[in-house]
Design an enzyme around this catalytic site. Structure first.
Site, PDB file in Angstrom:
ATOM      1  N   ASN A  66      32.117  81.169  14.571  1.00  0.00           N
ATOM      2  CA  ASN A  66      33.393  80.603  14.124  1.00  0.00           C
ATOM      3  C   ASN A  66      34.053  81.466  13.055  1.00  0.00           C
ATOM      4  O   ASN A  66      35.273  81.672  13.058  1.00  0.00           O
ATOM      5  CB  ASN A  66      33.170  79.188  13.586  1.00  0.00           C
ATOM      6  CG  ASN A  66      32.882  78.180  14.682  1.00  0.00           C
ATOM      7  OD1 ASN A  66      33.407  78.277  15.785  1.00  0.00           O
ATOM      8  ND2 ASN A  66      32.041  77.200  14.391  1.00  0.00           N
ATOM      9  N   ASP A 114      19.436  74.600  19.783  1.00  0.00           N
ATOM     10  CA  ASP A 114      20.516  74.800  18.821  1.00  0.00           C
ATOM     11  C   ASP A 114      20.935  76.269  18.873  1.00  0.00           C
ATOM     12  O   ASP A 114      20.088  77.165  18.911  1.00  0.00           O
ATOM     13  CB  ASP A 114      20.024  74.427  17.414  1.00  0.00           C
ATOM     14  CG  ASP A 114      21.124  74.461  16.381  1.00  0.00           C
ATOM     15  OD1 ASP A 114      21.691  73.402  16.102  1.00  0.00           O
ATOM     16  OD2 ASP A 114      21.411  75.547  15.840  1.00  0.00           O
ATOM     17  N   GLU A 134      26.482  72.070  17.546  1.00  0.00           N
ATOM     18  CA  GLU A 134      25.972  73.103  18.451  1.00  0.00           C
ATOM     19  C   GLU A 134      24.572  72.787  18.942  1.00  0.00           C
ATOM     20  O   GLU A 134      23.853  73.667  19.416  1.00  0.00           O
ATOM     21  CB  GLU A 134      25.979  74.467  17.754  1.00  0.00           C
ATOM     22  CG  GLU A 134      25.055  74.596  16.567  1.00  0.00           C
ATOM     23  CD  GLU A 134      25.689  74.204  15.237  1.00  0.00           C
ATOM     24  OE1 GLU A 134      25.221  74.724  14.212  1.00  0.00           O
ATOM     25  OE2 GLU A 134      26.624  73.384  15.232  1.00  0.00           O
ATOM     26  N   ASP A 181      34.404  77.188  20.511  1.00  0.00           N
ATOM     27  CA  ASP A 181      34.490  76.218  21.610  1.00  0.00           C
ATOM     28  C   ASP A 181      34.086  76.868  22.935  1.00  0.00           C
ATOM     29  O   ASP A 181      33.374  76.257  23.753  1.00  0.00           O
ATOM     30  CB  ASP A 181      35.917  75.675  21.731  1.00  0.00           C
ATOM     31  CG  ASP A 181      36.273  74.719  20.601  1.00  0.00           C
ATOM     32  OD1 ASP A 181      35.361  74.313  19.855  1.00  0.00           O
ATOM     33  OD2 ASP A 181      37.467  74.389  20.460  1.00  0.00           O
TER      34      ASP A 181
END
Length: 297
Positions: free
Chosen positions: A181, A173, A217, A190
């Site tokens: 973000n 992860d 993620e 992305d």
């Protein structure tokens, strides 16, 4: 007229026109239990042998029918012939199997497929391969998707059990992905996911291993036949490579790290798929609680 139609529907003539042959398969073991209405070479023992590709199908609708308990249809090819395959789940002698109904549609298939410029695409085999690939591909990262995990992991676990082989599962992860973000935007997020996907794939050296995007993620790496040391080495390669990588987006550069959890099984028959993922996930969150950017096993 109505009686004639009813007779036609019930006397088996209609079904004979809709299929060339049927077979009963065990999708977990990838084995054919029985063929009907066709002489099949004796070496067609595994269900994928018929397609002549010497590997398990990338888009196995029989496994999907088995898991979802519903009927699925796909188009597949065998050398110079194209078939439509219908997979129907069925209980046979208190055992769940799948009945596959196959029909040769080589000379009766009509389709129209256009590219983004309106030009007709040609090559039915290339089109089928593309469609099968899309069914299991995560569109953002190009890795396998969650559907692939659901259908492939049970097969790898069963094979490990039958062959008395080890299996290792790695869950990873991205650390503090929300901050990426928030600070750089979702498009930068992305780009981060795509960068991590390439890094994970680049650390996979064995042909039997595969990487999939589990969700968000989080990623899953399956290593059939890998002992704990092999899995640890792969996870450390991934961790260090991600730590060293520089993400570039919209003129900005930043670094990320990732945490890893490994679950290794020497005796795979002792666990289910859900338990396998659960235990790997527990090790992942142990890595996060112990400071992140580390491997726990």
């Amino acid at each position: 007229m109505e009686n004639n139609i009813n007779d036609y529907l019930t006397n088996g003539e209609l079904f004979s026109k809709l299929s060339d042959f049927t077979r009963i398969v065990d999708p977990l073991q990838k084995r054919v239990i029985e063929y009907r209405n066709k002489e099949v070479p004796i070496n067609n023992i595994h269900c994928f042998d018929f397609w002549g590709k010497n590997k398990v199908c990338d888009n196995c609708i029989s496994m999907r029918a088995y898991n979802d308990n519903t009927t699925y249809v796909k188009i597949e090819y065998n050398k110079d012939k194209t078939y439509i395959v219908t997979a129907v789940p069925y209980i046979l002698d208190n055992r769940k199997v799948v009945v596959e109904i196959l029909k040769d549609i080589t000379n009766s298939l009509f389709f129209e497929s256009l590219d983004d410029k309106g030009n007709e695409l040609t090559g039915i085999h290339a089109l089928i391969d593309s469609m099968n690939k899309l069914a299991f591909e995560d569109q953002l990262t190009g890795l396998y998707n969650r559907r692939y995990i659901i259908e492939k992991l049970p097969v790898d676990l069963l094979n490990a059990t039958l062959l008395s082989k080890e299996i290792s599962i790695i869950m990873t992860d991205i650390d503090h992905f929300k901050a990426v973000n928030d600070n750089y935007g979702h498009l930068a997020g992305d780009e981060t996911l795509k960068n991590v996907a390439r890094t994970l794939s680049g650390c996979i050296k064995r042909g039997s291993d595969w990487v999939a995007r589990y969700g968000g993620e989080e990623f899953l790496i399956c290593m059939p036949g890998a002992d704990l040391e092999t899995a640890k080495s792969a996870a450390e390669c991934m961790r260090k490579s991600i730590e060293r990588s520089v993400i570039e987006y919209n003129g900005k550069q930043f670094n990320i790290t990732a945490s890893f959890g490994i679950h290794y099984l020497k005796s795979p028959e002792s666990e289910s798929i859900d338990e396998l993922i659960k235990h790997a996930d527990e090790k992942l969150y142990l890595a996060k609680s112990n400071g992140r950017n580390r491997v726990e096993y």
